[in-house]
Every structure is written in C-alpha cells, then in structure tokens.
Design a protein around this motif. Structure first.
Motif, short mmCIF file in Angstrom:
data_model
loop_
_atom_site.label_atom_id
_atom_site.label_comp_id
_atom_site.label_asym_id
_atom_site.label_seq_id
_atom_site.Cartn_x
_atom_site.Cartn_y
_atom_site.Cartn_z
N THR A 14 0.81 -1.23 0.00
CA THR A 14 0.00 0.00 0.00
C THR A 14 0.84 1.27 0.00
N LYS A 15 2.02 1.25 0.69
CA LYS A 15 2.81 2.48 0.70
C LYS A 15 4.30 2.20 0.46
N CYS A 16 4.99 3.24 0.02
CA CYS A 16 6.43 3.18 -0.14
C CYS A 16 7.05 4.03 0.96
N ARG A 32 7.43 9.24 2.71
CA ARG A 32 6.50 8.17 2.37
C ARG A 32 5.59 8.61 1.25
N ARG A 33 5.05 7.65 0.54
CA ARG A 33 3.98 7.95 -0.41
C ARG A 33 3.22 6.65 -0.70
N GLN A 34 2.07 6.81 -1.33
CA GLN A 34 1.29 5.62 -1.66
C GLN A 34 1.97 4.85 -2.79
N THR A 35 1.79 3.54 -2.77
CA THR A 35 2.31 2.71 -3.86
C THR A 35 1.31 2.75 -5.01
N LYS A 37 -0.44 1.68 -8.72
CA LYS A 37 -0.98 0.38 -9.11
C LYS A 37 -0.27 -0.28 -10.29
#
Lengths: 310, 310
Positions: A14-16, A32-35, A37
């Motif tokens: 879900t996140k990086c 951080r950030r969202q992964t 798709k």
C-alpha cells in the motif's frame, strides 16, 4: 567501504517508505507515499523518492515478493497484476547508477542484523509474522539468497499436509497457523467455531472484525479462551522455529510484525513450546527468541544497507 | 592446500570404515572393523586404524550423532550409552596431531560435494534416507554447521504434529514417513494395516520381515499396491524437500541411502510431487534431485576431506 549517505526504499503493498542513513546507520531523512498500481508508475514513484531525497551515495530497494538475484520482481502477492518487473535494470537506467534490489523480508533481516535486534549475530533467522510469514536467513555472516533468490519463503513450509488451504494453492502452510492472520483464524475456529467471545466484544461485537490485537487484548485481560488461543498460537509458531532449528541450528530468531507490541504475552508460550518440540533440547543452549527492534522502518533501512550486505 | 595423503574414518553404529585419499581424491587404501561398545574402545579402535593406515598427512573422523563444533559427540542414537565423548581432543592427544571431527551426515555431504554427485554445486542439501534421515547443508560454498554444530537434523522437521510418535519424543517428524523405515511403515499400514501383500510374499511370507527393498521389488514387478505406496512415499519425501527449498532455495538435492539402487522408481514420484507441492513452481527452475554417487564410503571419504571443507 561504507557509503556516506545511503538511500533505502521499501515498496509495500500500500505504501512506499524511503529513508536516508548516515554512516553510523541512523535515519537522517524519511519520506513516504502511496504505492501506485501499475509497474511503470511504481518505478516512477521510486525514482521520484530518490530524486526528492538527494544527495545520496548508494541506493537499495526492497520489493514485496519473489525477487531474483538479478533484481527482477517475479511475483508479488500484494501488488495485483505486477510480474516480471525488472526493478534493478529499469531504475538503474533511470537513475544512471547501480540499484540493489531484494525482497522486503531479506531487507528487514539485513536491517535487524546490522543495526537492530541481531547486531553481531552471524547465524539467525528473521521471521515476520504479518498477513503471511516472511523470512530472512543469515548463515555464517552472510544473507542467504538461494539459487534463484527465493530463499526465506519460510511461511510456505508445510506443517500439516491435511491442514487448511493456503492461497498459494497448497495445504497446511506454516503461515496458515503462525502468521498474524493465523492467530485470527485460530481464534475464530476456537471450540468448533464458537470463537473467542471476548475478542469479538473488543472488536465491536462483530466476530468477522476480530484482529490479532483483539485476541491479545482479551488475553492480557485474563480471558481464559483468549489465553488458550495464544498458547495454541505459540505452539504453531514454535513448531516452525523448531523446524528451522533442525535445519540451520541458528543462534537467534528475530520475530517481526505487529505482535511485537505484546512481546511477552506471545514469547512465553513460544519459548515453552519450543523447548518441548525441539529435537535434543537438553543437549544445547536454545536459540534466543526475541522481537525485532526496527518496526515498520526495517525494510527501508535494510534496503539502504543492501549495498553492504550484498 | 591439499594434503598429499588424507585419512578419513567413519564410525558407524556397527562398523568403522577408514579410507586414505590421494591428492586427486581417489581411495588408495581402505580398512574396516567392527565398532566396539565402549567410549574408550572406540577411541582405541580409531587410533589403531590410523596406525594401520600410515603414512597420512591429515585425519578426519565422522561420528554417528550430534557433534559439537569442538569435536564432542554429545549423543549418538546408534551407540548405546555413549555421550559427551570428546573425540577430537582424545584422538588428538593420542595421535599428537589435529583431528577434525564432524557428524557422519556432514561428512557425507562434504564428500558428495567435493568428489561425488554435487561436484561444483555451491548450494545443495544432502538427504540420507536410512533408518532415520540425516542431512548436510551447503550454502554459498560452505558447509553449514550451525551455532552448536547441530545443523542438518532435517529428519526431525515436524511435518504433521498429529502424526505417529518418533523415538525422539515428538510426533510426525519427517523421518517417520520419508526414511527407509518410513517406506516400510507406509507399506505395513497400507489399507488400514492390510499391508502390501506382494512385499510380504517377497519377504518370505512374514509381514514383519518386510524391508524397503521388498516394497521396491514388488513395485518394479508392477504390483499396484506397492506402486501406490511408492507414490505415497514420494509425496512425503517431496514434502520435506519442498520445505527445505522454501527455506534455502538450493540448486540441488542429493539423496543418499539404500534406495539409490532403485533410483528411477523413486525419483519419478518424488519429482512429480515436488512440482505439485512447491511454492511458486512456475517461477523458477526446479532444483536437481539426484541420488548420491559414493555409496557407503561417502562418510569416510568426507571425513578425509574435513581438513579442507572445515
């Protein structure tokens, strides 16, 4: 040779999470950030994190799945539709430098080994008890990757060939019982499906909403059903650790995952069952069984250390 | 540096075998004798073999049990009453030289690695299917001993916690099913204890006299019950090999023990089940599964090589 600023990026389902380590191994920057798709967007997101955290001298990336020794993500259970992604090559071309890539579990093991719970221990196994079970194996002072890079898939050791089906297609994999999800399954199937009533209460009255934390909370309150489930869970965790001990005879196990919040609650039955299930327990000091120290940043820190531990 | 003449002595439950290797690894002298019953007599017997086979430049000894990293035999299931025997120290004093000591299974793995089936393979597991199951693990070009020297006790991986009791005190150890004795057990318990009739006939009509060889002979004749048992046996062997693959991802498995005489009969179901039980079988080349090449001399040859592979 230790690089002065080491960048590590852990790509999760879900996140990086990205960290920069100083020469002493301390985290001096984090982002951080969202992964995303799609494959292309994931590579782009990692490259952007790398750009945002400049300057750095080396870069490593952890990926959630089966990673080959040449940095290709073959399959990732939590990244739908992503397969055969040449993470190392694509990012290397994009950033014009060497990009070390390994599985998130191997990264976490490297992190606990170099700056966490297993500092100075040259033979240990990292066991991450989450939705499934991830593993990282250090033998003789080196991370074990295996012929294809797939070593450490310890959650899929079969511990009961007639056990419940696993999403992997087989039955009775260790992670069916001993992962965080396994704890919930043991609670929900307790006493022929009656379940742990107190855990369901803590989950707002909905048995389907029970999580590991509710079972642990009920056990800490002294609920006898919850304590029985925690004991049974400890037996299953211990059984897998015993199997690994019979193969590798490590000095230590480092357990990662959310259960670390209730370390003593779980460690007591795990250690007790370990002694009962181990072959020739009286003839050796037992391995240390301890929880991880680096929490959710273990993967990113380990990714940053890949250049050294490779 | 390769010694010119290397002596290796394999102490078994019933006999001791000694070999001398030339620089190329060929056996140039060999001697056998019965294994005495007491600790002192065993040390004396090994010293006598060493005297009889002079001259030699290095000596290694394989012992049948749990051997510490300092050459102490802690326990030996097949040497009644022998425990905590400081083989390395006692023989070293007696012969006035360094004596390398390790378990027979580790020796056999070293032998197959250096001069047998796994030559040039740096990640493999040796699995000896005998009365029990012995193991030797090579990772990254080094024999794995473990923290206490007890790595490779793979026969005691638990593969069914509700399985039949094991002499080790636990239940459902892999060797209950997948050793040579396990094959006999599977045959004798076949169809609720009716057993494999043709195997009993080949054993002279006495079901209690059935050995693995009788089951194999019946299967080679085409007896359908025997073939079914061989298939079931292959499933259990494969299950353990899969568990080891999930941990270590080796390039190869080398199977030792008496079954090597009927290699193809057993390898076919083992390989088939391996593919069915492996996690993510489609994403990697499968490890080579082959039988050992050195037969009953593997332990002694490996003992002779201990000075090098240590």
């Amino acid at each position: 040779m230790t690089s002065s600023r080491r960048l590590g990026i852990d790509v999760g389902g879900t996140k990086c999470m990205a960290v920069v380590l100083d020469p002493g191994g301390a985290v001096i920057a984090e982002q951080r950030r969202q992964t995303p798709k799609s494959s292309g967007a994931i590579i782009e997101a990692v490259a952007e994190l790398a750009g945002a955290l400049q300057p750095w001298d080396s870069i490593g990336v952890g990926m959630p799945g089966l990673v080959t020794r040449t940095g290709v993500l073959r399959a990732a259970p939590n990244l739908v539709g992503i397969e055969d992604l040449a993470v190392g090559k694509l990012l290397g071309d994009r950033l014009a430098c060497v990009v070390h890539v390994d599985s998130d579990a191997t990264c976490a093991a490297g992190a606990e080994w170099k700056v966490g719970a297993a500092r100075g221990v040259d033979d240990f196994v990292m066991v991450t008890l989450g939705t499934g079970i991830g593993g990282g194996v250090v033998v003789g002072g080196a991370l074990v990757r295996g012929a294809n890079g797939f070593a450490g898939e310890i959650g899929h050791m079969v511990v009961d060939p007639d056990g419940p089906p696993c999403p992997c297609g087989r039955r009775g994999c260790w992670e069916r019982y001993a992962s965080g999800s396994g704890l919930v399954w043991l609670a929900n199937t307790f006493r022929d499906g009656r379940g742990v009533v107190r855990a369901a209460e803590l989950a707002g009255g909905d048995p389907a909403a029970v999580r590991g934390q509710h079972v642990a909370d009920a056990a800490r309150e002294g609920d006898s059903d919850a304590l029985e489930v925690v004991g049974e869970y400890g037996r299953w965790v211990a059984l897998g650790l015993v199997n690994l001990t019979n193969v590798l005879d490590p000095e230590m196990f480092v357990l990662g995952g959310g259960l670390a919040q209730d370390a003593e609650l779980f460690l007591t039955p795990i250690r007790e069952w370990f002694g009962q299930l181990l072959y020739a327990p009286e003839l050796r000091p037992h391995p240390v069984i301890a929880f991880a120290q680096l929490g959710e940043r273990a993967g990113a820190i380990g990714a940053a250390l890949l250049a050294e531990v490779h």
